[in-house]
Design a protein around this motif. Structure first.
Motif, PDB file in Angstrom:
ATOM      1  N   ALA A 161      20.720 -55.256  -7.422  1.00  0.00           N
ATOM      2  CA  ALA A 161      21.488 -55.242  -8.681  1.00  0.00           C
ATOM      3  C   ALA A 161      22.823 -54.590  -8.330  1.00  0.00           C
ATOM      4  N   VAL A 162      23.826 -55.438  -8.210  1.00  0.00           N
ATOM      5  CA  VAL A 162      25.101 -54.990  -7.635  1.00  0.00           C
ATOM      6  C   VAL A 162      26.051 -54.550  -8.750  1.00  0.00           C
ATOM      7  N   ALA A 163      26.685 -53.398  -8.586  1.00  0.00           N
ATOM      8  CA  ALA A 163      27.700 -52.946  -9.562  1.00  0.00           C
ATOM      9  C   ALA A 163      28.922 -53.846  -9.407  1.00  0.00           C
ATOM     10  N   ASP A 164      29.297 -54.538 -10.481  1.00  0.00           N
ATOM     11  CA  ASP A 164      30.381 -55.520 -10.399  1.00  0.00           C
ATOM     12  C   ASP A 164      31.760 -54.874 -10.377  1.00  0.00           C
ATOM     13  N   PHE A 165      31.859 -53.659 -10.904  1.00  0.00           N
ATOM     14  CA  PHE A 165      33.167 -52.996 -10.991  1.00  0.00           C
ATOM     15  C   PHE A 165      33.081 -51.589 -10.416  1.00  0.00           C
ATOM     16  N   ARG A 166      34.224 -51.097  -9.960  1.00  0.00           N
ATOM     17  CA  ARG A 166      34.302 -49.716  -9.466  1.00  0.00           C
ATOM     18  C   ARG A 166      35.529 -49.055 -10.080  1.00  0.00           C
ATOM     19  N   PRO A 167      35.497 -47.739 -10.235  1.00  0.00           N
ATOM     20  CA  PRO A 167      36.681 -47.047 -10.740  1.00  0.00           C
ATOM     21  C   PRO A 167      37.845 -47.213  -9.764  1.00  0.00           C
TER      22      PRO A 167
ATOM     23  N   VAL B 279      15.328 -62.275   8.737  1.00  0.00           N
ATOM     24  CA  VAL B 279      15.453 -62.255   7.280  1.00  0.00           C
ATOM     25  C   VAL B 279      16.310 -61.059   6.865  1.00  0.00           C
ATOM     26  N   LEU B 280      17.272 -61.314   5.994  1.00  0.00           N
ATOM     27  CA  LEU B 280      18.150 -60.259   5.496  1.00  0.00           C
ATOM     28  C   LEU B 280      17.957 -60.165   3.986  1.00  0.00           C
ATOM     29  N   ILE B 281      17.660 -58.958   3.502  1.00  0.00           N
ATOM     30  CA  ILE B 281      17.363 -58.786   2.075  1.00  0.00           C
ATOM     31  C   ILE B 281      18.202 -57.643   1.515  1.00  0.00           C
ATOM     32  N   THR B 282      18.803 -57.833   0.338  1.00  0.00           N
ATOM     33  CA  THR B 282      19.428 -56.692  -0.341  1.00  0.00           C
ATOM     34  C   THR B 282      18.475 -56.217  -1.438  1.00  0.00           C
ATOM     35  N   ALA B 283      18.481 -54.912  -1.684  1.00  0.00           N
ATOM     36  CA  ALA B 283      17.541 -54.346  -2.657  1.00  0.00           C
ATOM     37  C   ALA B 283      18.161 -53.133  -3.341  1.00  0.00           C
ATOM     38  N   GLY B 284      17.677 -52.835  -4.530  1.00  0.00           N
ATOM     39  CA  GLY B 284      18.131 -51.630  -5.232  1.00  0.00           C
ATOM     40  C   GLY B 284      19.471 -51.828  -5.919  1.00  0.00           C
ATOM     41  N   GLY B 285      19.989 -50.754  -6.479  1.00  0.00           N
ATOM     42  CA  GLY B 285      21.260 -50.827  -7.205  1.00  0.00           C
ATOM     43  C   GLY B 285      22.368 -50.146  -6.428  1.00  0.00           C
ATOM     44  N   THR B 286      23.562 -50.720  -6.495  1.00  0.00           N
ATOM     45  CA  THR B 286      24.701 -50.021  -5.865  1.00  0.00           C
ATOM     46  C   THR B 286      25.292 -49.044  -6.879  1.00  0.00           C
ATOM     47  N   GLN B 287      25.981 -48.043  -6.361  1.00  0.00           N
ATOM     48  CA  GLN B 287      26.577 -47.003  -7.206  1.00  0.00           C
ATOM     49  C   GLN B 287      28.049 -46.872  -6.871  1.00  0.00           C
ATOM     50  N   GLU B 288      28.856 -46.709  -7.910  1.00  0.00           N
ATOM     51  CA  GLU B 288      30.294 -46.551  -7.734  1.00  0.00           C
ATOM     52  C   GLU B 288      30.686 -45.183  -8.270  1.00  0.00           C
ATOM     53  N   HIS B 289      31.076 -44.326  -7.380  1.00  0.00           N
ATOM     54  CA  HIS B 289      31.336 -42.944  -7.788  1.00  0.00           C
ATOM     55  C   HIS B 289      32.655 -42.767  -8.513  1.00  0.00           C
ATOM     56  N   ILE B 290      32.577 -41.968  -9.585  1.00  0.00           N
ATOM     57  CA  ILE B 290      33.763 -41.560 -10.339  1.00  0.00           C
ATOM     58  C   ILE B 290      34.284 -40.258  -9.725  1.00  0.00           C
TER      59      ILE B 290
ATOM     60  N   ALA C 145       6.010 -52.315   6.819  1.00  0.00           N
ATOM     61  CA  ALA C 145       5.703 -52.434   8.242  1.00  0.00           C
ATOM     62  C   ALA C 145       6.509 -53.589   8.818  1.00  0.00           C
ATOM     63  N   GLY C 146       7.231 -53.341   9.920  1.00  0.00           N
ATOM     64  CA  GLY C 146       7.976 -54.419  10.561  1.00  0.00           C
ATOM     65  C   GLY C 146       9.364 -54.645   9.985  1.00  0.00           C
ATOM     66  N   ALA C 147       9.839 -53.784   9.082  1.00  0.00           N
ATOM     67  CA  ALA C 147      11.193 -53.958   8.519  1.00  0.00           C
ATOM     68  C   ALA C 147      12.061 -52.750   8.875  1.00  0.00           C
ATOM     69  N   GLU C 148      13.377 -53.000   8.865  1.00  0.00           N
ATOM     70  CA  GLU C 148      14.345 -51.922   9.110  1.00  0.00           C
ATOM     71  C   GLU C 148      15.162 -51.768   7.836  1.00  0.00           C
ATOM     72  N   VAL C 149      15.468 -50.517   7.461  1.00  0.00           N
ATOM     73  CA  VAL C 149      16.227 -50.289   6.228  1.00  0.00           C
ATOM     74  C   VAL C 149      17.591 -49.704   6.561  1.00  0.00           C
ATOM     75  N   ILE C 150      18.654 -50.331   6.057  1.00  0.00           N
ATOM     76  CA  ILE C 150      20.013 -49.800   6.185  1.00  0.00           C
ATOM     77  C   ILE C 150      20.398 -49.287   4.793  1.00  0.00           C
ATOM     78  N   LYS C 151      20.686 -48.006   4.665  1.00  0.00           N
ATOM     79  CA  LYS C 151      21.021 -47.441   3.349  1.00  0.00           C
ATOM     80  C   LYS C 151      22.525 -47.553   3.093  1.00  0.00           C
ATOM     81  N   VAL C 152      22.873 -47.978   1.890  1.00  0.00           N
ATOM     82  CA  VAL C 152      24.282 -48.042   1.485  1.00  0.00           C
ATOM     83  C   VAL C 152      24.397 -47.465   0.068  1.00  0.00           C
ATOM     84  N   THR C 153      25.627 -47.157  -0.327  1.00  0.00           N
ATOM     85  CA  THR C 153      25.830 -46.607  -1.674  1.00  0.00           C
ATOM     86  C   THR C 153      26.579 -47.595  -2.564  1.00  0.00           C
ATOM     87  N   SER C 154      27.794 -47.963  -2.171  1.00  0.00           N
ATOM     88  CA  SER C 154      28.641 -48.763  -3.061  1.00  0.00           C
ATOM     89  C   SER C 154      28.488 -50.255  -2.776  1.00  0.00           C
ATOM     90  N   THR C 155      29.051 -51.062  -3.672  1.00  0.00           N
ATOM     91  CA  THR C 155      29.023 -52.517  -3.474  1.00  0.00           C
ATOM     92  C   THR C 155      29.794 -52.898  -2.215  1.00  0.00           C
TER      93      THR C 155
END
Ligand code: CTP
Length: 415
Positions: free
Chosen positions: A281-287, A195-206, A249-259
């Motif tokens: 909740a994916v940031a649709d646009f980036r600077p 099972v592959l799950i995305t979670a949280g919000g992405t961030q696009e740095h200025i 328990a039983g899951a692995e987390v891969i941390k990411v920042t941007s979309t």
């Protein structure tokens, strides 16, 4: 954790003799804090780790380990008969062997033998004991009898060893127990599934300190992971920014920042997945540019007052396209999320229906969002839409309850 209704629930907290017995204190407190009437039933061995006085003080009820205390009150049947929910944490290999054999040789075993309420067992032991065929058989026996045996967490054990066998966080145990008490079941229908799950919000740095982002907490994605892992799946969470959340328990987390980071992490893992759930909740646009040093008011006025945006790739739509093109080794069930607000002309549900067709996913969980709705809250509600036109309302419930409803639909979905 869900709020308390009256009359107070009668909760039995069973504690077996393992080093994690001290964590039972947090579980007792969590139930007491929402007004539950808690009765602690330890084994005699548990009292080697935590004293009777601690359990009595925390629960406000007398504590005994044997069937021969307060015999006039027929405790060995009364406690189990009256309980609304029983949680055993930690449960040792020895206790589970006794329960699987149907023994009634102490107060805790007798209580379980009598109980007809939901029973949730959180085992904790060394990895070798957890994987021993005797324990595996005992766990299967208990599960076949309708008892919920929670998967242990991976991590550091009492000695220098690490592996599956740790007691999950007390808060996770309480949340699962509350979900079970509300009618959630944990069938092992995701055993052997990826099972592959995305979670949280992405961030696009200025610049290094400023970003475009959103207030997604990641709680719903982590709840989905929690339920999937407890239903037997091997789970990977690709997590953007989230509040502080324990790894299920039983899951692995891969941390990411941007979309784009999330896009790459998902595409690399999508090939092996049986189920892909995009709760992020994916940031649709980036600077279009990212300054390497902090922009300053006064000297960098132009860069701060007008930010040119570029559209980010759509992770969900791309994954569906790759499945259609036969680029994924399996044919995963793909679930999207839609955080919608609705307006004068179009309801949140109508927007979600249009989104499901546009993205081409199999299922779409639609939440109505607003400033104080859903993001960061412990409860959720909405509708699950499917590609065949089905709409199921998901009533207000904890994010674990909503996650269980989504998994019920996803495992039943026929492409
Ligand atoms: N999603 C994605 N990649 C994006 C944007 C969204 O994978 N670049 C996924 C989300 O994780 C979610 C679904 O698509 O599962 C819908 O997300 P949402 O933000 O509601 O939709 P958008 O496509 O961004 O549409 P809009 O914001 O215009 O409503």
């Amino acid at each position: 954790m869900s709020s308390q209704t009256t009359p107070a629930r009668k909760i039995v907290v069973g504690v077996a003799g393992g080093i994690a017995a001290y964590k039972a204190c947090q579980i007792i407190r969590a139930f007491k804090e929402v007004g539950d009437d808690v009765r602690v039933v330890p084994t005699a061995a548990a009292l080697n780790f935590v004293g009777k006085a601690t359990f009595e003080a925390l629960s406000g009820n007398p504590v005994s380990t044997t069937v021969f205390d307060q015999v006039d009150r027929v405790q060995h049947v009364k406690i189990g008969q009256e309980a609304d929910l029983i949680v055993i944490a930690p449960a040792t290999a020895d206790l589970m062997a006794r329960l699987a054999a149907g023994r009634a040789d102490d107060l805790l075993a007798a209580t379980i033998l009598v109980a007809t309420c939901p029973v949730v067992i959180a085992p904790a032991m060394h990895t070798e004991m957890w994987f021993n065929p005797a324990t595996v058989a005992n766990v299967n026996t208990l599960r076949e009898r309708g008892i919920t045996v929670i998967e242990p967490a991976h991590g550091r054990l009492t000695g220098k060893d690490t592996g599956p066998g740790r007691l999950p966080d007390p808060e996770q145990i309480v949340d699962i127990a509350n979900a079970i008490a509300s009618g959630v079941t944990l069938p092992r229908d995701l055993e052997g599934k990826q099972v592959l799950i995305t979670a949280g919000g992405t961030q696009e740095h200025i610049d290094p300190v400023r970003f475009i982002g959103n207030s997604s907490s990641g709680k719903q994605g982590f709840a989905l992971a929690e339920i999937a892992a407890q239903r037997g799946a091997k789970v990977t969470i690709v997590a953007g920014n989230t509040v502080e959340l324990s790894t299920p328990a039983g899951a692995e987390v891969i941390k990411v920042t941007s979309t784009r980071d999330m896009f790459e992490a998902v595409q690399a893992r999508a090939t092996d997945a049986d189920f892909i759930v995009m709760a992020a909740a994916v940031a649709d646009f980036r600077p279009d540019t990212q300054a390497s040093s902090k922009l300053k008011k006064g000297s960098d006025e132009d860069a701060l007052s007008v930010i040119h945006l570029l559209e980010n790739p759509d992770i969900l739509a791309t994954t569906v396209q790759r499945r259609t093109a036969g680029e994924l080794s399996k044919t995963p069930v793909i679930v999207g999320f839609a955080a919608e607000t609705g307006d004068e002309k179009t309801s949140a549900l109508e927007y979600a229906q249009a989104k499901l067709h546009k993205k081409g996913c199999d299922l779409l969980m639609c939440n109505e969002v607003g400033v104080c709705k859903v993001f960061g809250h412990d409860d959720n509600q909405g509708w699950i839409l499917d590609a065949h036109g089905g709409v199921e309302e998901v009533k207000q419930g904890s994010k674990l309850e909503v996650a269980a409803a989504i998994w019920d639909r996803a495992t039943a979905f026929q492409q």
